[in-house]
Each structure stands twice: as C-alpha cells, then as structure tokens.
Design a protein around this motif. Structure first.
Motif: not given
Lengths: 158, 199
Positions: A50-64
C-alpha cells in the motif's frame, strides 16, 4: 556428498558464499499458491504494498489468489486495487508459478521471490532460481527489487 | 500391468541423494495423457541439453547403461511433489525396479501400484552394488520377487521386505482396481444376496 549437493545448489542459484541476502536482486515476484495466497496472506502482502510501487528492476510482479472465493473476497476488500496501483498484475486463481504446468514459468536464470512451497531445481522453469518466502516478504522484495527484511522495510529502514 | 516375478538386468547407478520428482519428470509434461510415452521425458532436463542433444555424462546416456532396467538410487530417492508420472516415466523407459536405501514415500507407493518395484536395501549394500556396476560395465543384478532377494554381480544375496498384498499384486500384474475386478463373482453374489435380504 552433502558438500557436493550444497555446491550444486549454490551454483544453480548463482550465489556466492557470504553474499548478504539483502543484496540479492529479484526479476520476478509471485504471490500465489493455495497455501500462501489465502485472504489473510493477501491482506498481509497488501499492507506492505500500500502506497508503494513495484521496483523498476522487477519485470513481473504477480498476485494469483488461492481460490475464486479468495479472489472475490479480496476484491470486496479493495486489495486488488492496492496491488494494481503498485504495478502488480492481479491474475486468475490457479496453480500458476507454483507448478508451472500451464506454461506460467520464468525465463532461464531469472530469480523469483515466490510464496509457493517448492524450490526444486527447474520447478518454476528450466534454470529459474526460486527463493521461497512469506507473502509479506515477497511484497517487500517487489517494492525494493531485492530480498528485503519486511520488518526493516515497515520500520522505514530498508 | 505387466507381472513382476524375476528380473535379471543391467543396473544403472544414480546415487545422488534426495533426487526429487521435478528432476525425474519436469512439471511441463504433467498435462500429457497416459497413452503417451513418458519414458522420453524421464530425467528430461538432466539427460538432455536445452537444444535436445544428449548430455554424455548422464548415467542413462552412457553406453554401458543404455537399456538398464534397474536403477541403483541414492537415499530418499524420488522425494518431492506427488506425481504418478514420475513412476510412469520409469516404467515407460523400461525400468522395472529401483534399489535404494530409502524412497520418497509417495513414489514408493505409486511404484507398487504401477509395476515398478521399489527395493529398500541398507545404504552399505547399495553402495557396494553401485561400486560393482561401475567397475564392470554391463554388470547385471538379479531380483527374485517370490524369494524377496537381490543378487549382486558378485553373487552376494540381499533379502528385502515388501508388503504381502503389494507383492501379490506385482506377481499377478494387478493394480488395486484389477484386484477388485478379480473378485467380481463374489461381489455380484453379495449384491444378489443383499438385494434379496433387503428387498
């Protein structure tokens, strides 16, 4: 034989002995699996994100989500919006990268922060490196782009 | 399933401990149907390079162990995820028995239900058998299921344990469904009697 097995593991994981864990960068984050994507797991991960961003180096961030009822409940609580706003993909429930049978796997050499529960060689795709961790820790890795002690992150230290 | 009584065959050593079912058959083959040849995928990513060429050092690719029907495995052989496909891959390849100090329990039980005999021998005995097949290319090992013995290339006889029901099913070539169907007359007789008594 035990030493051999450990050296083989280090080699597969592309790690050098003595490297601090928090220096290890991740390419993918997978928050999922039936055991670690229950509603309370998604709440814990969302609280970190919450209130943060996925870091640029992370190519895929998934929630399943762990199941369809979990997905519906999470959406009712607005957790999907928290993940999406941070740059996560909010995906359909299923085994996904826990098993990879459906083709949802990483590329060779990729390093994955994963909330699944198996880290066998090749489990998430040939040559893919799996680091198992809790949903909160995977969320922390997603926003910093490296393995991160979520307690330090929440205390504002990481 | 093919009955298992006696087997006299080349044994391939693969003593790495804690070999898991993801190595035996990668998950991407789990959606294939049973009528396909799972033997082609046995140890797929260890036997073959990504371009499909054979890895020369992998035991199954060594000339002396091609056509092996017995695996000499390490401790905790075939641990990891539950997948019957790991047994199918062995059976379709032509492996009928694995001799190891211990097994992943699910694999061991799946083996018994699919005609793959898991033989537990003391670690020292397995090490000794491995040393023999490594020293003499093409060395054979004999398994006698009725007598529950393994005879090494040196003639030494090792006894092993097996559950009597599993042994019966392997000797007759029956899985549990086949065993039950073998009792069809008794089941039908029971149904007729039960129907009459409860009409």
């Amino acid at each position: 034989m035990r030493r051999e097995a450990m050296l083989r593991a280090l080699d597969y994981m592309g790690l050098t002995p003595g490297t601090p864990l928090e220096e290890v960068a991740v390419d993918r984050v997978f928050i999922g699996s039936c055991t670690n994507s229950r509603i309370e797991d998604l709440r814990a991960a969302a609280a970190v994100v919450r209130g943060r961003k996925v870091a640029p180096g992370v190519r895929h961030a998934w929630v399943v989500p762990g199941s369809t009822p979990v997905k519906r409940q999470a959406e009712a609580e607005g957790l999907d919006a928290v993940f999406r706003a941070a740059g996560f993909e909010w995906r359909e429930p299923g085994c996904s990268m826990c098993l990879g049978t459906n083709g949802e796997i990483g590329a060779p050499g990729e390093r994955v922060a994963s909330t699944s529960n198996r880290n066998f060689v090749g489990r998430q795709g040939p040559g893919v490196r799996t680091h198992l961790m809790s949903p909160a820790m995977a969320a922390a890795a997603a926003v910093t782009g490296r393995l991160t002690d979520v307690r330090r992150l929440l205390a504002g230290e990481a | 399933m093919e009955p298992f009584r006696h087997l006299d065959a080349v044994a391939v050593p693969f003593p790495r401990p804690n070999i898991d079912t993801d190595q035996i058959i990668p998950a991407r083959y789990l959606n294939r149907l049973r009528d396909e040849d799972f033997g082609a995928w046995l140890y797929r990513d260890l036997r073959f390079a990504p371009d499909g060429t054979e890895v020369p050092d992998f035991p199954l690719n060594r000339p002396q162990w091609r056509g092996a029907r017995i695996v000499l495995g390490g401790p905790n052989y075939a641990c990891g995820s539950s997948r019957e496909h790991a047994v199918w891959a062995h059976v379709d390849y032509g492996i009928r028995a694995v001799i190891a100090p211990s097994f992943g329990d699910i694999f061991r039980i799946n083996g018994l239900k699919n005609g793959l005999l898991p033989v537990v021998l003391p670690a020292e005995a397995v090490r000794n058998l491995i040393a023999q097949v490594e020293a003499a290319p093409g060395a054979r090992i004999a398994i006698d299921l009725p007598a529950q013995t393994v005879t090494g290339p040196d003639g030494a006889v090792h006894a092993f344990e097996i559950d009597p029901f599993a042994k019966h099913c392997l000797l007759e070539g029956l899985d549990e469904l086949g065993f039950t169907l073998g009792l069809e007359e008794e089941i039908a007789a029971f149904e007729r009697r039960y129907g009459r008594e409860n009409a």
